[in-house]
Design a protein around this motif. Sequence first.
Motif, PDB file in Angstrom:
ATOM      1  N   UNK A 231      18.166  22.426  26.406  1.00  0.00           N
ATOM      2  CA  UNK A 231      18.678  21.566  25.334  1.00  0.00           C
ATOM      3  C   UNK A 231      18.884  22.388  24.057  1.00  0.00           C
ATOM      4  N   UNK A 232      17.939  23.260  23.757  1.00  0.00           N
ATOM      5  CA  UNK A 232      18.045  24.108  22.571  1.00  0.00           C
ATOM      6  C   UNK A 232      19.253  25.022  22.617  1.00  0.00           C
ATOM      7  N   UNK A 233      19.539  25.577  23.791  1.00  0.00           N
ATOM      8  CA  UNK A 233      20.720  26.435  23.934  1.00  0.00           C
ATOM      9  C   UNK A 233      22.002  25.664  23.686  1.00  0.00           C
ATOM     10  N   UNK A 234      22.051  24.437  24.175  1.00  0.00           N
ATOM     11  CA  UNK A 234      23.234  23.594  23.952  1.00  0.00           C
ATOM     12  C   UNK A 234      23.410  23.313  22.462  1.00  0.00           C
ATOM     13  N   UNK A 235      22.329  22.949  21.784  1.00  0.00           N
ATOM     14  CA  UNK A 235      22.387  22.664  20.348  1.00  0.00           C
ATOM     15  C   UNK A 235      22.823  23.894  19.562  1.00  0.00           C
ATOM     16  N   UNK A 236      22.273  25.030  19.917  1.00  0.00           N
ATOM     17  CA  UNK A 236      22.608  26.269  19.225  1.00  0.00           C
ATOM     18  C   UNK A 236      24.087  26.596  19.375  1.00  0.00           C
ATOM     19  N   UNK A 237      24.599  26.441  20.581  1.00  0.00           N
ATOM     20  CA  UNK A 237      26.017  26.716  20.830  1.00  0.00           C
ATOM     21  C   UNK A 237      26.898  25.813  19.971  1.00  0.00           C
ATOM     22  N   UNK A 238      26.595  24.534  19.957  1.00  0.00           N
ATOM     23  CA  UNK A 238      27.403  23.593  19.171  1.00  0.00           C
ATOM     24  C   UNK A 238      27.315  23.916  17.689  1.00  0.00           C
ATOM     25  N   UNK A 239      26.117  24.193  17.206  1.00  0.00           N
ATOM     26  CA  UNK A 239      25.951  24.401  15.765  1.00  0.00           C
ATOM     27  C   UNK A 239      26.570  25.709  15.278  1.00  0.00           C
ATOM     28  N   UNK A 240      26.763  26.675  16.161  1.00  0.00           N
ATOM     29  CA  UNK A 240      27.367  27.939  15.729  1.00  0.00           C
ATOM     30  C   UNK A 240      28.852  28.049  16.068  1.00  0.00           C
ATOM     31  N   UNK A 241      29.336  27.276  17.037  1.00  0.00           N
ATOM     32  CA  UNK A 241      30.705  27.434  17.500  1.00  0.00           C
ATOM     33  C   UNK A 241      31.694  26.416  16.927  1.00  0.00           C
ATOM     34  N   UNK A 242      31.210  25.355  16.320  1.00  0.00           N
ATOM     35  CA  UNK A 242      32.121  24.317  15.825  1.00  0.00           C
ATOM     36  C   UNK A 242      32.875  24.793  14.593  1.00  0.00           C
ATOM     37  N   UNK A 243      34.116  24.349  14.497  1.00  0.00           N
ATOM     38  CA  UNK A 243      34.980  24.740  13.394  1.00  0.00           C
ATOM     39  C   UNK A 243      34.554  24.066  12.097  1.00  0.00           C
ATOM     40  N   UNK A 244      34.258  22.777  12.147  1.00  0.00           N
ATOM     41  CA  UNK A 244      33.868  22.069  10.932  1.00  0.00           C
ATOM     42  C   UNK A 244      32.477  21.472  11.095  1.00  0.00           C
ATOM     43  N   UNK A 245      31.810  21.312   9.962  1.00  0.00           N
ATOM     44  CA  UNK A 245      30.449  20.768   9.980  1.00  0.00           C
ATOM     45  C   UNK A 245      30.437  19.334  10.491  1.00  0.00           C
ATOM     46  N   UNK A 246      31.379  18.528  10.030  1.00  0.00           N
ATOM     47  CA  UNK A 246      31.400  17.124  10.462  1.00  0.00           C
ATOM     48  C   UNK A 246      31.662  17.004  11.964  1.00  0.00           C
TER      49      UNK A 246
ATOM     50  N   UNK B 112      13.802  21.891  16.815  1.00  0.00           N
ATOM     51  CA  UNK B 112      15.076  22.505  17.211  1.00  0.00           C
ATOM     52  C   UNK B 112      16.245  21.600  16.825  1.00  0.00           C
ATOM     53  N   UNK B 113      16.114  20.326  17.128  1.00  0.00           N
ATOM     54  CA  UNK B 113      17.177  19.368  16.827  1.00  0.00           C
ATOM     55  C   UNK B 113      17.383  19.300  15.318  1.00  0.00           C
ATOM     56  N   UNK B 114      16.293  19.148  14.589  1.00  0.00           N
ATOM     57  CA  UNK B 114      16.385  19.066  13.133  1.00  0.00           C
ATOM     58  C   UNK B 114      17.027  20.325  12.559  1.00  0.00           C
ATOM     59  N   UNK B 115      16.617  21.492  13.042  1.00  0.00           N
ATOM     60  CA  UNK B 115      17.170  22.751  12.530  1.00  0.00           C
ATOM     61  C   UNK B 115      18.651  22.896  12.847  1.00  0.00           C
ATOM     62  N   UNK B 116      19.076  22.434  14.011  1.00  0.00           N
ATOM     63  CA  UNK B 116      20.504  22.489  14.348  1.00  0.00           C
ATOM     64  C   UNK B 116      21.308  21.659  13.346  1.00  0.00           C
ATOM     65  N   UNK B 117      20.833  20.452  13.070  1.00  0.00           N
ATOM     66  CA  UNK B 117      21.521  19.620  12.081  1.00  0.00           C
ATOM     67  C   UNK B 117      21.456  20.247  10.689  1.00  0.00           C
ATOM     68  N   UNK B 118      20.294  20.748  10.311  1.00  0.00           N
ATOM     69  CA  UNK B 118      20.130  21.353   8.980  1.00  0.00           C
ATOM     70  C   UNK B 118      21.082  22.523   8.787  1.00  0.00           C
ATOM     71  N   UNK B 119      21.187  23.366   9.794  1.00  0.00           N
ATOM     72  CA  UNK B 119      22.072  24.530   9.732  1.00  0.00           C
ATOM     73  C   UNK B 119      23.520  24.101   9.514  1.00  0.00           C
ATOM     74  N   UNK B 120      23.957  23.110  10.276  1.00  0.00           N
ATOM     75  CA  UNK B 120      25.336  22.639  10.174  1.00  0.00           C
ATOM     76  C   UNK B 120      25.580  21.962   8.821  1.00  0.00           C
ATOM     77  N   UNK B 121      24.652  21.127   8.396  1.00  0.00           N
ATOM     78  CA  UNK B 121      24.808  20.421   7.123  1.00  0.00           C
ATOM     79  C   UNK B 121      24.823  21.412   5.957  1.00  0.00           C
TER      80      UNK B 121
END
Length: 193
Positions: free
Chosen positions: A66-81, A130-139
Amino acid sequence: MARTKDFKEEEVLQKAVYLFWSKGYNGTSMQDLVDGLGISRSSLYDTFGDKYQLYLKALERYKNTYGNTLSHISTESISAKSAIAQLLATAANNLPQQQQPKGCFMVNASTELASHDIEVSKLINQTEKQVEEAFFKVISKGQADGEISEDKDARTLALFFNNTVKGLQVSARSTDDGQLFEDIIGIAVKVLE
């Protein structure tokens, strides 16, 4: 001379994730594990330890996947939203699928064991972090880029979205209504406006 294992540990561990996710820790017997994993009782003990140790390893595997999936999404997405919407959709889309059990393995473990098992509680807290940090990083990135207003605290927003994920996961235990999940995600993302 030691016998060689005629099974792949990772495959067996993934089967254990599914079994514990489906039946819970208390609902899974040693015989369920022997039958479901396709290995002998002695191989199970030799490789994974007892039922409890196997359960912790299954939770750890789930957390890492699950953490790997979150990390991929949070680093690979073009926009934060879009990343936030994807993170929420990942939680929702991974829930009501016929090939896996209802709800989230971590949420199920939390309601079954976390209140009286320190090791399970630690794994759950690590996953939530992990979940909180993924959101925090993106936000934070979205605020730095001007996509998300800085009038709301990034950490508080991350906690809000983490709690929204948990709500989606609990709801998935009783419904597979995809529209419900889409509606919740749509409202949650509006918090960023």
